[in-house]
Design a protein around this motif. Structure first.
Motif, PDB file in Angstrom:
ATOM      1  N   HIS A 304      37.322  32.526  34.315  1.00 43.01           N
ATOM      2  CA  HIS A 304      36.729  33.855  34.493  1.00 43.01           C
ATOM      3  C   HIS A 304      37.434  34.618  35.608  1.00 43.01           C
ATOM      4  O   HIS A 304      37.786  35.806  35.461  1.00 43.01           O
ATOM      5  N   ASP A 305      37.686  33.952  36.731  1.00 40.87           N
ATOM      6  CA  ASP A 305      38.338  34.599  37.862  1.00 40.87           C
ATOM      7  C   ASP A 305      39.766  35.014  37.515  1.00 40.87           C
ATOM      8  O   ASP A 305      40.231  36.105  37.896  1.00 40.87           O
ATOM      9  N   GLN A 308      39.703  38.063  35.243  1.00 41.93           N
ATOM     10  CA  GLN A 308      39.420  39.273  36.018  1.00 41.93           C
ATOM     11  C   GLN A 308      40.660  39.744  36.777  1.00 41.93           C
ATOM     12  O   GLN A 308      40.932  40.956  36.865  1.00 41.93           O
ATOM     13  N   SER A 312      42.501  43.364  36.188  1.00 40.34           N
ATOM     14  CA  SER A 312      42.662  44.303  37.303  1.00 40.34           C
ATOM     15  C   SER A 312      44.125  44.656  37.562  1.00 40.34           C
ATOM     16  O   SER A 312      44.424  45.617  38.271  1.00 40.34           O
TER      17      SER A 312
END
Length: 314
Positions: A304-305, A308, A312
Motif C-alpha cells: 500500500h505504501d 501511494q 504521488s
C-alpha cells in the motif's frame, strides 16, 4: 570526508580488522577487500584481516579470514558499506580500540569514532579509491588485487555503469583502475554469470509479477517457491533488478520469505523508497533499499505504501 583522520588511525594501529554488511554484494566485498590490500601494500608489517559470513556465489572475489576474539585487542576496526550498525556482519566489531565507518548510504546511523560518508559516491568502493588518491601523499600504494576489487565493487553498485549514481568521476576512476593487471572478463563473468536455477526463477518472476495502475510492481517468493526452484534466500539478491527493464514499472518490491521474517527488497526508477524501508526496520538509498516484516499481512501494508509513493510521483 575525514580521510586524514582515517589515515592517521590506520598508521597508529598494528592490527586492522575490516567488516562489511550482512549478505554481501560486490561493493561490500570490493570496498572491504580493496581497502585490505591497500593497507597491506602500504604497511607490509601490519596485521590486516577481513571478516564476515561467506556468500558462495561471491568467493571468487575474495574469501574471509578466520580470527579469534583476541585479535581485536587494541585493534582498529573499519566497517565498510554498512549504513546501520545492526547490519554489520560479525558482531565483534565493537571489541576493538577504535571504530571507523566508511559508507555511501544516507548517514542515518552515526556510529563509529570516525565517519567517512559520501552519499554522492556511486559506491563505497569509489570512496576507497578516493581515500587512496588522498593517501598517496602518505605513501599509499595501489596493487593489482586492490584495483580488481575496487573496480568490481564499482561495477556491481552501478549496474555496469547504468545507474544514475554513475558520474564523470566514476568513469574516471574506472579508467584508472583498468590500467592495472587483472582479468576484467573473468570479473564480469563472476559477477553476472547465472546458474540455471536462478535463470528459471527469473522466468517465473517475469511470468508472475503483479503490476498496478500506479506503476508499482511486486513479486512474492515464498519458501515453497524457493524450494521448488532450488534457490537460496541469499541468491535472490541476484534477481532484484529483473523487473527494472519492464516498461511501465516505476518501483517494485520483492518479498522473500525466510524462516522467521519476510525480507523486503525495494527498487525504484523515480519514487523515493528508502523512507518506506525506514518504516519497516530498514533503510538504504532513495532508489534502492531493503527492509523486513514479520507477516504477509504486514507485506500488504508495504505494498500500500509503495503504491501511494508511485501514485504521488510525477
Amino acid at each position: 570526508m575525514n580521510f586524514e583522520q582515517v589515515v592517521q588511525a590506520i598508521d597508529k594501529h598494528d592490527t586492522i580488522i575490516i567488516h562489511r554488511h550482512v549478505r554481501p554484494d560486490p561493493d561490500a566485498l570490493g570496498s572491504q577487500g580493496g581497502l585490505m590490500h591497500l593497507i597491506k601494500e602500504t604497511y607490509p608489517s601490519k596485521n590486516v584481516y577481513i571478516v564476515g559470513s561467506e556468500d558462495p556465489s561471491l568467493t571468487f572475489l575474495i574469501e574471509m579470514d578466520t580470527i579469534s576474539d583476541d585479535s581485536y585487542e587494541g585493534s582498529l576496526v573499519i566497517a565498510c558499506d554498512t549504513a546501520n550498525a545492526a547490519r554489520i556482519d560479525d558482531k565483534r566489531y565493537n571489541k576493538g580500540n577504535m571504530l571507523i565507518k566508511i559508507d555511501h548510504h544516507p548517514n542515518v546511523d552515526e556510529y563509529g569514532d570516525i565517519m567517512s560518508v559520501d552519499t554522492t559516491a556511486s559506491s563505497t568502493s569509489e570512496i576507497i579509491y578516493d581515500l587512496f588518491l588522498y593517501a598517496k601523499s602518505h605513501g599509499y600504494e595501489m596493487n593489482d588485487q586492490a584495483a580488481r576489487l575496487i573496480y568490481g565493487g564499482i561495477v556491481g553498485d552501478t549496474g555496469r555503469f547504468l545507474f544514475p549514481s554513475t558520474t564523470k568521476k566514476t568513469f574516471q576512476y574506472a579508467a584508472e583502475l583498468v590500467t592495472y593487471n587483472f582479468d576484467r572478463t573473468a570479473l564480469y563473468d563472476g559477477i553476472y554469470n547465472t546458474k540455471e536455477t536462478i535463470a528459471r526463477l527469473r522466468g517465473y518472476i517475469l511470468q508472475n509479477y503483479k503490476l498496478s495502475e500506479s506503476g508499482m510492481s511486486t513479486i512474492k517468493l515464498t519458501k515453497s517457491i524457493l524450494s521448488e526452484f532450488d534457490v537460496s534466500v541469499m541468491e535472490t539478491g541476484q534477481l532484484v533488478g529483473v523487473l527494472g527493464d519492464v516498461e511501465g514499472i516505476k518501483a517494485w518490491a520483492f518479498f522473500i520469505e525466510e524462516d522467521d521474517l519476510i525480507r523486503v527488497r525495494l527498487r525504484s526508477k523515480g519514487p523515493v523508497i528508502n523512507t518506506i524501508a525506514a518504516t519497516y526496520n530498514g533503510g538504504g538509498h532513495p532508489m534502492a533499499a531493503g527492509a523486513s516484516v514479520d507477516s504477509w499481512n504486514e507485506v500488504e501494508q508495504v505494498i500500500h505504501d509503495l503504491d501511494q509513493a508511485c501514485l504521488s510521483y510525477t
